[in-house]
Design an enzyme around this catalytic site. Structure first.
Site, PDB file in Angstrom:
ATOM      1  CB  ILE A 175      -1.122  -0.018   1.211  1.00  0.00           C
ATOM      2  CG1 ILE A 175      -1.953  -1.125   0.990  1.00  0.00           C
ATOM      3  CG2 ILE A 175      -1.761   1.441   1.186  1.00  0.00           C
ATOM      4  CD1 ILE A 175      -2.895  -1.282   2.178  1.00  0.00           C
ATOM      5  CB  SER A 271      -1.551   2.337   8.166  1.00  0.00           C
ATOM      6  OG  SER A 271      -1.175   1.234   8.445  1.00  0.00           O
ATOM      7  NE  ARG A 272      -4.792  -2.629  11.173  1.00  0.00           N
ATOM      8  CZ  ARG A 272      -5.428  -2.634   9.980  1.00  0.00           C
ATOM      9  NH1 ARG A 272      -5.707  -1.634   9.360  1.00  0.00           N
ATOM     10  NH2 ARG A 272      -5.311  -3.718   9.579  1.00  0.00           N
ATOM     11  CG  ASP A 296      -9.718   5.604   6.649  1.00  0.00           C
ATOM     12  OD1 ASP A 296     -10.930   6.001   6.616  1.00  0.00           O
ATOM     13  OD2 ASP A 296      -9.465   4.335   6.241  1.00  0.00           O
ATOM     14  CD  GLU A 301     -11.371   2.541  13.506  1.00  0.00           C
ATOM     15  OE1 GLU A 301     -11.713   1.434  12.762  1.00  0.00           O
ATOM     16  OE2 GLU A 301     -10.123   2.998  13.050  1.00  0.00           O
ATOM     17  CG  HIS A 319     -11.197   1.631   9.398  1.00  0.00           C
ATOM     18  ND1 HIS A 319     -10.914   1.045  10.426  1.00  0.00           N
ATOM     19  CD2 HIS A 319     -10.435   1.291   8.372  1.00  0.00           C
ATOM     20  CE1 HIS A 319      -9.687   0.217  10.110  1.00  0.00           C
ATOM     21  NE2 HIS A 319      -9.536   0.203   8.782  1.00  0.00           N
ATOM     22  CB  SER A 322     -10.853  -1.979   2.271  1.00  0.00           C
ATOM     23  OG  SER A 322     -11.696  -2.149   3.317  1.00  0.00           O
TER      24      SER A 322
END
Length: 382
Positions: A175, A271-272, A296, A301, A319, A322
């Site tokens: 990515i 990413s995270r 994102d 979260e 999020h 994807s």
């Protein structure tokens, strides 16, 4: 069984039972499981299920499960799955930091994930966040909707030009590489990246693109692998985070490292969430109004750290990395393929490309089992 949410059952006559903790996009994934002789129990609630609720759904008879990155799959759930006769769990995600793979292995449970179909989609979201932050799109949208736009002004919502600037990428995997190429090719940006391992393919690609630009009489772009994260942060006008999340990258971006960045830099995280110390980011953005961020994902979260949602210089989305139709449907197909493949005693696919599983005649293999060696699943010979 089936407490704590609404459930729908498909193919009730199936001789294998698979629990799916959320409704998944598309139909083909469900057909894969049905063709493998599975009864499929799907939770239709949008609430995040607790460990207790999932354990109850597994019950005393369950061959496999498909779960979400919002759920903690550890010893308790894998023990319950083993006791119910289960053989396989697939995460509906490429990442699996929510899964204790070691615990799954101890209980004889194969763990699947969904690589190869999120790369460009997630990179595109990082690009979308980049330009939303750089050009203050969310602020301007809200301003216009509120009826405040009374005509063009020379100083209205001035943002940052990224063309011919320097993009920094931390984590040059699939990515990160895709994002880097999009920014270098599309916007003639120089690249500085940090990764524990040199990405020769990326460097060669940028070098070839630089040669192309020179052949057209244009200024070439440059690519450099940095020696440290700090080097990237100090050099780049824009930094996008793409490393794996582990104990070495938790709070990779903290107060000290934020201070190293340019006052008008842009930080992107698709990413995270825990890669960034969110409290430090809130403080930094409050005290540096020209600094911008696009997020994102979030540290706690779905909760946001106090103050984050009140910052005009931070773009936040829920999020969506994807979240394209093709990608989410493809993830469902791969997750179902993992479960069906193991239950049908197929070998594990070890190829780089998982796209063949989206075609009409997919290989007779489980697409991606991360602990196949540890659980004794043979490798696909093709």
């Amino acid at each position: 069984m089936l407490n704590g949410g609404k459930w729908e059952v498909y193919n009730p006559q199936g001789d294998r039972r698979v629990v799916v903790t959320k409704e998944l996009p598309g139909k083909r994934w469900l057909e894969i499981l049905k063709q493998a002789g599975c009864r499929v129990d799907i939770c239709t609630s949008t609430d995040i299920l607790s460990v207790e609720e999932i354990t109850s759904a597994i019950g005393d008879s369950c061959s496999g499960a498909i779960g979400q990155l919002t759920e903690v799959w550890g010893d308790e759930l894998f023990s319950a799955l083993e006791n119910a006769g289960g053989k396989v769990y697939s995460n509906y995600a490429v990442g699996y930091n929510n899964v204790d793979v070691g615990a799954a292995t101890r209980h004889g449970i194969c763990v699947g994930n969904t690589p190869g179909v999120l790369t460009e989609t997630t990179a595109e979201m990082a690009v979308a966040l980049t330009f939303s932050a750089a050009r203050r799109v969310v602020e301007a949208d809200r301003f216009t909707r509120e009826g405040k736009f009374n005509g063009w002004l020379p100083n209205l919502f001035l943002g940052e030009l990224l063309y011919r600037k320097t993009v920094g990428v931390i984590g040059a995997g699939r990515i990160g590489t895709a994002y880097a190429r999009m920014m270098v090719e599309g916007h003639r940006m120089d690249l500085v990246y940090y990764d524990p391992y040199r990405n020769s393919a990326l460097e060669d690609y940028v070098a070839a693109y630089a040669d192309f630009l020179k052949s057209r009489g244009e200024q070439p772009v440059a690519c450099r692998r940095a020696e440290s994260v700090e080097d990237v942060l100090q050099t780049a006008d824009l930094v996008s985070l793409h490393p794996v999340l582990d104990e070495t990258t938790h709070h990779l971006i903290n107060a000290g490292r934020l201070k190293l960045m340019k006052k008008n830099a842009i930080m992107i995280n698709a990413s995270r969430g825990p890669l960034i110390d969110e409290e430090a980011l809130v403080y930094h953005c409050r005290n540096n109004p020209d600094f911008r961020a696009g997020l994102d994902v979030f540290e706690d979260e779905p909760a946001l750290k106090p103050g984050l949602n009140g910052l005009d210089n931070v773009v936040i989305v829920p999020h969506l990395g994807s979240a394209t139709i093709w990608t989410r449907q493809s993830m469902a197909i791969l997750a179902a393929g993992n479960v069906a493949g193991i239950l049908m005693e197929y070998p594990a696919w070890k190829g780089e490309n998982s796209l063949s599983f989206l075609e009409n005649n997919p290989p007779k293999a489980a697409p991606s089992i991360v602990n196949s060696e540890e659980t004794g699943i043979p490798e696909y010979p093709g």
